[in-house]
Design a protein around this motif. Structure first.
Motif, mmCIF file in Angstrom:
data_model
loop_
_atom_site.group_PDB
_atom_site.id
_atom_site.type_symbol
_atom_site.label_atom_id
_atom_site.label_comp_id
_atom_site.label_asym_id
_atom_site.label_seq_id
_atom_site.Cartn_x
_atom_site.Cartn_y
_atom_site.Cartn_z
ATOM 1 N N UNK A 118 0.868 -1.179 0.000
ATOM 2 C CA UNK A 118 0.000 0.000 0.000
ATOM 3 C C UNK A 118 0.903 1.226 0.000
ATOM 4 N N UNK A 119 0.967 1.884 -1.131
ATOM 5 C CA UNK A 119 1.824 3.061 -1.212
ATOM 6 C C UNK A 119 1.170 4.244 -0.515
ATOM 7 N N UNK A 120 2.037 5.140 -0.041
ATOM 8 C CA UNK A 120 1.611 6.419 0.540
ATOM 9 C C UNK A 120 0.602 6.226 1.672
ATOM 10 N N UNK A 121 1.005 5.618 2.783
ATOM 11 C CA UNK A 121 0.059 5.351 3.875
ATOM 12 C C UNK A 121 -0.426 6.598 4.608
ATOM 13 N N UNK A 122 0.125 7.757 4.310
ATOM 14 C CA UNK A 122 -0.371 8.995 4.900
ATOM 15 C C UNK A 122 -1.485 9.626 4.067
ATOM 16 N N UNK A 123 -1.885 8.973 2.982
ATOM 17 C CA UNK A 123 -3.012 9.479 2.205
ATOM 18 C C UNK A 123 -4.299 9.430 3.030
ATOM 19 N N UNK A 124 -5.308 10.132 2.568
ATOM 20 C CA UNK A 124 -6.513 10.337 3.366
ATOM 21 C C UNK A 124 -7.539 9.216 3.239
ATOM 22 N N UNK A 125 -7.510 8.484 2.145
ATOM 23 C CA UNK A 125 -8.511 7.442 1.928
ATOM 24 C C UNK A 125 -7.914 6.392 1.006
ATOM 25 N N UNK A 126 -8.389 5.149 1.180
ATOM 26 C CA UNK A 126 -7.872 4.040 0.389
ATOM 27 C C UNK A 126 -9.031 3.211 -0.156
ATOM 28 N N UNK A 127 -8.861 2.716 -1.361
ATOM 29 C CA UNK A 127 -9.785 1.732 -1.915
ATOM 30 C C UNK A 127 -9.140 0.363 -1.735
ATOM 31 N N UNK A 128 -9.875 -0.542 -1.084
ATOM 32 C CA UNK A 128 -9.315 -1.810 -0.624
ATOM 33 C C UNK A 128 -10.230 -2.943 -1.053
ATOM 34 N N UNK A 129 -9.642 -4.060 -1.453
ATOM 35 C CA UNK A 129 -10.411 -5.266 -1.753
ATOM 36 C C UNK A 129 -10.376 -6.214 -0.561
ATOM 37 N N UNK A 130 -11.530 -6.809 -0.253
ATOM 38 C CA UNK A 130 -11.620 -7.773 0.844
ATOM 39 C C UNK A 130 -12.742 -8.758 0.554
ATOM 40 N N UNK A 131 -12.708 -9.886 1.244
ATOM 41 C CA UNK A 131 -13.719 -10.928 1.078
ATOM 42 C C UNK A 131 -14.910 -10.640 1.994
ATOM 43 N N UNK A 132 -16.018 -10.254 1.371
ATOM 44 C CA UNK A 132 -17.292 -10.121 2.088
ATOM 45 C C UNK A 132 -18.069 -11.429 1.926
ATOM 46 N N UNK A 133 -19.190 -11.584 2.632
ATOM 47 C CA UNK A 133 -19.972 -12.813 2.463
ATOM 48 C C UNK A 133 -20.348 -13.079 1.003
ATOM 49 N N UNK A 134 -20.522 -12.028 0.221
ATOM 50 C CA UNK A 134 -20.898 -12.213 -1.179
ATOM 51 C C UNK A 134 -19.738 -12.321 -2.137
ATOM 52 N N UNK A 135 -18.506 -12.349 -1.622
ATOM 53 C CA UNK A 135 -17.333 -12.471 -2.485
ATOM 54 C C UNK A 135 -16.433 -11.239 -2.394
ATOM 55 N N UNK A 136 -15.455 -11.182 -3.304
ATOM 56 C CA UNK A 136 -14.492 -10.073 -3.294
ATOM 57 C C UNK A 136 -15.229 -8.756 -3.541
ATOM 58 N N UNK A 137 -15.034 -7.818 -2.622
ATOM 59 C CA UNK A 137 -15.780 -6.559 -2.631
ATOM 60 C C UNK A 137 -14.812 -5.402 -2.438
ATOM 61 N N UNK A 138 -15.174 -4.252 -2.980
ATOM 62 C CA UNK A 138 -14.355 -3.045 -2.841
ATOM 63 C C UNK A 138 -14.873 -2.214 -1.664
#
Length: 545
Positions: A216-236
């Motif tokens: 994850x580049x630039x961890x001091x940025x204000x917001x991130x878009x992240x992928x994770x496994x929700x009950x319905x599958x890979x979600x943003x």
């Protein structure tokens, strides 16, 4: 005759005092061609600042003084902050101030993305590392548009031309920056193998994240878009660094990566332990949601690699124009002319394709432009980024031992040169994406044919190369095995068509002879006899303002 060892003789002066935009004829002609003269005029100030001694010095300092992770404050509280050298902030303030992040998405200019691409191309030549948070901020906006509420909340801050560093609620900031976290240690490009878990909180659209992100580049940025496994599958998911009430979201920065390439940017490894997040798009649609962000960052990979090429050939041509050896200036030696001219041809081909792609973003509603972008983007990402390390290494060699020391900036360019081929999908990923576009979207191949067809009949070598691509496509028996060969051929033909249509005859002739014809000698600097080498060298050499 006494020799004063305190004075260095026969050394090229630093390449400063030139306008990085206006002295680059390949760039300025492309901007005017796809945009308008006033677009080029609007970049003159950026180009002048990028060519200053001050900008050059800040680029060197930002890489000499690396970012520092501060995990805890003096009392033992976990803070997970990264401290940067003032030169990083100098570069960022001007990059954002010139509108190189998300500003085009809120502009009413018909050429906003072209202008931004040309500016990003020129300003990145000051220092490549700080282009990462700027690029991710640019790319985040199209992904945010799947959720109108989140887009309206975040886009104005991301598009603002104010660099407002620090961890505070976004509502209190004059501008914001975005990042992304997709890959994990066990999966890499295979994001469907992600194991980070998203657990619903019971409040509509809100989740907590549990897991990690490998890069994850630039961890001091204000917001991130992240992928994770929700009950319905890979979600943003949208993950703010600071929550609206002012408390810091739980993003543990495990370490900063000790990586090849620039040292200025803080590439980090994160862990989530109940990190608050908002769902962006539907569950199970994470890859589709984030795909526009990927497309935008891939465009910046092409632009960034073309920028590295341009800085490298500018340094090389400047050096040989001032350095004497064996009885005369290096630039007057036929073999050196051949090398620098070949470097210039490679650079101009990359620039032409990058700016053509940026213009397609401005015309995204046009069916042909959308289809062209779909096929040309993975082609360019594969080819231009693959060509960069070889090209930068040859440019470095033009400076000899001087090019091997950090003060020349050439070692940084060389270390950085493989990056964009890895970022947002390796060469194989993009070559396979070309096959995916060809098999699923017939309009993509048609767009390529239309584009290269505009130059058909102008050069026999180009015509033969087009036919060779069609022969490759006619045999579908083992396309995956041949995906790299096909992608390289299609990209080179596309570059050749652009140069035949728009570049000076000597540039197009040199490209078609060595990239499409039978005159390739296995390395750069093997242009055949009969080409006006000096004209190509003069065209590429920066001129002081």
């Amino acid at each position: 005759m006494a020799i004063d060892n305190r004075v260095a003789a026969n050394q090229a002066p630093p390449l400063v005092g030139h306008n990085v935009v206006l002295s680059d004829l390949a760039l300025s002609e492309a901007v005017t061609r796809h945009g308008a003269p006033e677009v080029l005029d609007s970049l003159a100030g950026l180009g002048a600042e990028a060519g200053t001694a001050e900008a050059r010095e800040h680029g060197l300092l930002a890489n000499r003084h690396e970012p520092e992770l501060v995990a805890f404050d003096r009392y033992g509280n976990r803070v997970d902050e990264v401290r940067f050298h003032p030169s990083w902030h100098w570069l960022m303030e001007r990059g954002v101030g010139h509108g190189l992040q998300a500003a085009p998405w809120q502009s009413d200019s018909p050429h906003a993305h072209l202008r931004r691409a040309a500016g990003f191309f020129a300003w990145s030549q000051t220092e490549p590392g700080h282009g990462c948070p700027i690029s991710m901020t640019y790319a985040a906006v199209p992904a945010l548009r799947v959720d109108d509420t989140l887009a309206k909340e975040w886009t104005p801050k991301l598009a603002a031309t104010s660099y407002d560093f620090g961890l505070r609620p976004v509502a209190s900031k004059s501008g914001a920056l975005a990042g992304m976290g997709m890959t994990e240690k066990q999966g890499g490009s295979d994001v469907r193998a992600n194991v980070t878990e998203a657990r619903a909180t019971g409040v509509e659209g809100e989740y907590t994240l549990h897991g990690h992100k490998w890069f994850t580049s630039a961890p001091m940025n204000d917001v991130f878009l992240v992928l994770a496994q929700a009950p319905g599958g890979v979600t943003c998911f949208l993950v703010p660094r600071v929550l609206p009430d002012g408390t810091r979201n739980r993003l543990d920065v495990v370490r900063l990566k000790d990586k090849l390439g620039n040292r200025s940017n803080a590439s980090s490894e994160l862990e989530f332990h109940g990190t608050w997040a908002q769902r962006l798009g539907d569950e199970g649609r994470g890859v589709r949601t984030i795909i526009e962000m990927v497309a935008a960052t891939r465009l910046d990979c092409v632009i960034g690699s073309a920028s590295l090429m341009r800085r490298a050939v500018a340094e090389a041509s400047w050096h040989v124009g001032h350095r004497s050896a064996f009885g005369g200036l290096l630039v007057d030696k036929p073999l050196m002319q051949n090398v620098v001219a070949d470097l210039a041809v490679e650079s101009e081909a990359a620039t032409a394709l990058a700016m053509r792609l940026a213009a397609a973003v401005d015309d995204a509603q046009d069916p042909h432009e959308a289809a062209f972008r779909r096929i040309a983007l993975p082609l360019a990402k594969f080819w231009v980024c693959k060509r960069t390390p070889m090209m930068v290494a040859e440019a470095l060699e033009c400076l000899g031992g001087n090019g091997y020391v950090e003060e020349s900036a050439m070692p940084l360019l060389f270390r950085e040169s493989p990056l964009n081929s890895l970022w947002e999908g390796s060469g194989n990923v993009n070559a396979l994406d070309v096959l995916r576009a060809l098999s699923r979207e017939p309009e993509a191949l048609n767009a390529w044919l239309v584009e290269v067809g505009m130059a058909r009949g102008e050069d026999t070598r180009l015509d033969r190369a087009i036919e060779a691509v069609l022969e490759q496509l006619a045999d579908v028996s083992d396309l995956e095995l041949r995906a790299r060969r096909l992608a390289g051929q299609m990209a080179a033909v596309l570059q050749g068509a652009l140069l035949v249509r728009h570049a000076p005859p000597e540039v197009a002739d040199a490209f078609c002879a060595t990239r499409l014809g039978q005159e390739y000698g296995g390395t750069l600097g093997t242009l055949p006899r009969g080409i006006d080498l000096r004209a190509i060298v003069d065209r590429t050499t920066p001129t002081p303002a």
